[in-house]
Enzyme design. Structure first.
Site, PDB file in Angstrom:
ATOM      1  CG  ASP A  52      -2.310   0.549   0.943  1.00  0.00           C
ATOM      2  OD1 ASP A  52      -2.385   1.543   0.119  1.00  0.00           O
ATOM      3  OD2 ASP A  52      -3.427   0.040   1.457  1.00  0.00           O
ATOM      4  CG  ASP A 107      -9.904   0.437  -1.113  1.00  0.00           C
ATOM      5  OD1 ASP A 107      -8.788   0.266  -1.807  1.00  0.00           O
ATOM      6  OD2 ASP A 107      -9.972   0.795   0.125  1.00  0.00           O
TER       7      ASP A 107
END
Length: 321
Positions: A52, A107
């Protein structure tokens, strides 16, 4: 990890290029520990690393250092970039040179609007991916990502002791999700609980023909185009497969059923030979016949008809539509 491998599955884990992950800042990232973490992952038998872009010191350089550290271990491990500057750059920037896959946008959640956002992120970018590196639309929500009451906010943990789904989309919308992932060659990873395979999960996730379209390694990812020449024609998503076939996703984004048409001359369909196409319904697992210039079908709201077109070669005894 050994137990996961014994099931025939791969084991993946999550970190961040910065000093914190995106889990509210309570878990450390890999900053200044890229080589140490990579060696640890390799020693554990990890197959997949999702990195991430959170915490301080997140950077393009950190992405590259982690990639180099993973290569030095000698263990084959897939590297996924979750976010980063590459998302705003042409041809996905530096991502294809250091990772096997990279998230195209934010997302993906279990909703129709989220699916539309994912598809928008790769519109017009089919030529940006290819062998050894693929744009990724995040985990598929097929069947439902889970139920809200399974999440303990105080502990920031999910209770997976029971298998529940609580789907946020209709079966038709999940069919569209799977169709479009196949066409654009997004890695197809499932974000739902496979211990309880519902009917729609079995239909979509166990369909070898759809998986074959997605996994055509030599074919460039598909992209969106007009279904027929002329102003106002609806869009279809098309992938030119390596063997000469075409995969087409005819998606109805409207709120009611509609008859959709695709014109073969708009698809760069081979004009050599007969010019005819044998049309197969991938989800229905059935041949629909041989067609000469176009194909039409009624498609339900938010549903997708996933087709595979094959050239007709040699003598033919079938009726041409």
């Amino acid at each position: 990890i050994d137990y996961v491998h014994s099931l025939g599955l791969k084991f993946g884990l999550y970190t961040s290029v910065g000093d914190k992950t995106c889990h509210g800042g309570w878990s450390p990232g890999s900053y200044q520990h890229y080589e140490q973490d990579a060696q640890t992952f390799a020693s554990w038998g990890v197959d997949y690393v999702k990195v991430d872009y959170c915490g301080r010191h997140d950077s393009e350089g950190g992405h590259k250092q982690l990639s180099e550290a993973m290569n030095k271990t000698g263990r084959p491990m897939v590297l996924e970039l979750c976010r980063g500057p590459y998302q705003a750059e042409a041809d996905w920037g530096y991502a294809p040179s250091i990772a096997q896959l990279w998230r195209a946008t934010g997302d993906h959640h279990d909703s129709w609007s989220s699916l539309q956002q994912q598809m928008q992120s790769v519109r017009g970018k089919g030529s940006w991916s290819g062998p050894y590196g693929w744009a990724y639309l995040d985990m598929m929500m097929t069947g439902g990502q889970g139920c809200e009451d399974q999440y303990d906010k105080s502990r920031e943990e999910w209770d997976w002791t029971t298998t529940r789904h609580c789907p946020g989309m209709t079966d038709a919308e999940y069919r569209t999700e799977a169709s479009l992932y196949a066409i654009v060659a997004s890695p197809m990873m499932v974000g739902t609980d496979i211990r309880n395979m519902t009917a729609i999960m079995k239909e979509l996730l166990l369909n070898e023909e759809a998986i074959a379209i997605n996994q055509d390694y030599a074919a460039p990812p598909g992209d969106v185009q007009a279904s027929c020449a002329g102003k106002g024609a609806p869009e279809v998503w098309v992938r030119h497969l390596s063997g000469g076939d075409l995969a087409i996703a005819m998606t109805n984004v409207g709120r009611s059923s509609s008859t959709l048409t695709v014109c073969f001359d708009s698809l760069r369909w081979p004009q050599s030979g007969s010019g005819l196409a044998r049309v197969r319904d991938v989800w229905g697992r059935r041949d629909l016949g041989v067609f000469g210039s176009n194909f039409s079908a009624t498609v339900g709201s938010h549903d997708t008809l996933l087709l595979r077109l094959s050239p007709v070669k040699g003598p033919m005894n079938e009726f041409v539509v």
